[in-house]
Scaffold this active site. Structure first.
Site, PDB file in Angstrom:
ATOM      1  N   GLN A  50      -3.626   3.211   4.661  1.00  0.00           N
ATOM      2  CA  GLN A  50      -4.430   2.311   3.835  1.00  0.00           C
ATOM      3  C   GLN A  50      -4.474   0.896   4.404  1.00  0.00           C
ATOM      4  O   GLN A  50      -4.287  -0.076   3.695  1.00  0.00           O
ATOM      5  CB  GLN A  50      -3.892   2.304   2.401  1.00  0.00           C
ATOM      6  N   THR A  78       0.864  -1.177   0.000  1.00  0.00           N
ATOM      7  CA  THR A  78       0.000   0.000   0.000  1.00  0.00           C
ATOM      8  C   THR A  78       0.898   1.224   0.000  1.00  0.00           C
ATOM      9  O   THR A  78       2.050   1.159   0.441  1.00  0.00           O
ATOM     10  CB  THR A  78      -0.940   0.051   1.222  1.00  0.00           C
ATOM     11  N   SER A  79       0.353   2.328  -0.476  1.00  0.00           N
ATOM     12  CA  SER A  79       1.153   3.550  -0.606  1.00  0.00           C
ATOM     13  C   SER A  79       1.444   4.202   0.735  1.00  0.00           C
ATOM     14  O   SER A  79       2.485   4.800   0.926  1.00  0.00           O
ATOM     15  CB  SER A  79       0.446   4.545  -1.512  1.00  0.00           C
ATOM     16  N   THR A  80       0.495   4.115   1.668  1.00  0.00           N
ATOM     17  CA  THR A  80       0.698   4.764   2.963  1.00  0.00           C
ATOM     18  C   THR A  80       0.214   3.852   4.079  1.00  0.00           C
ATOM     19  O   THR A  80      -0.548   2.914   3.856  1.00  0.00           O
ATOM     20  CB  THR A  80      -0.088   6.093   3.069  1.00  0.00           C
TER      21      THR A  80
END
Length: 190
Positions: free
Chosen positions: A17, A12-14
């Protein structure tokens, strides 16, 4: 002969999430992955340590599984690079959302098509770049990259004559060690 394994990779990007990561982990477990590598960082990060670890960990006959293409690769070219590394190791790739599996003839075809598209895109970009440079040269706006190190050749020779080391010259002039040695080698040839 060793048993083949399904190895998952989730990203996940961050860290915000969590639900997205949980969904990926669930889908990878349902697909039969016995080992799952996960990371929470942007795909534009310089390195993705867990992806690198997953690629290092898989062995011939294994399959790397991801839920979606954008969880694995930054671009088509990145995908081609990753899959080439997997292919060299004898490892397959499954992308669940695309129903793509490189261990099947259709999966290999799809991957080759993606690779061909990436190569085509790159050639178009290079062609546009060459055309732009040619036009800029005609208009007198393009001078090319200025040779920064070669412009300092006399200074390199002077510092060397003063007994300075290559590291001292690099620090004093702000050029690379390779440039210092290239200038010195060219001077020795003349």
């Amino acid at each position: 002969m060793t048993n083949s394994a399904l190895v998952g990779y989730a990203r996940t990007s961050t860290t915000d999430q969590k639900a997205g990561l949980a969904a990926q982990l669930r889908d990878l477990e349902q697909a039969g992955c016995t080992k799952i590598f996960r990371e929470e960082l942007s795909s534009v990060a310089a390195t993705r340590p867990q992806l690198e670890a997953a690629i290092e960990w898989v062995r011939e006959g294994d399959t790397l599984v991801v839920t979606k293409l954008d969880r694995l690769a930054r671009s088509v070219a990145d995908l081609v690079s990753i899959t080439e590394e997997l292919r060299r190791k004898g490892v397959g790739l499954r992308i669940l959302a695309m129903n793509l599996d490189t261990s099947t003839p259709t999966g290999k075809l799809m991957l080759n098509l993606l690779g061909s598209i990436a190569e085509f895109e790159r050639e178009l970009m290079l062609e546009r770049q060459r055309e732009g440079i040619a036009k800029a040269k005609v208009d007198g706006k393009y001078k090319g990259r200025q040779p920064t190190a070669r412009a300092k050749a006399e200074e390199v020779m002077q510092l060397r004559a003063e007994g300075k080391s290559a590291n001292d010259i690099v620090a004093a002039l702000g050029i690379s060690r390779a440039s210092v040695f290239r200038i010195l080698a060219e001077a020795d040839r003349t």
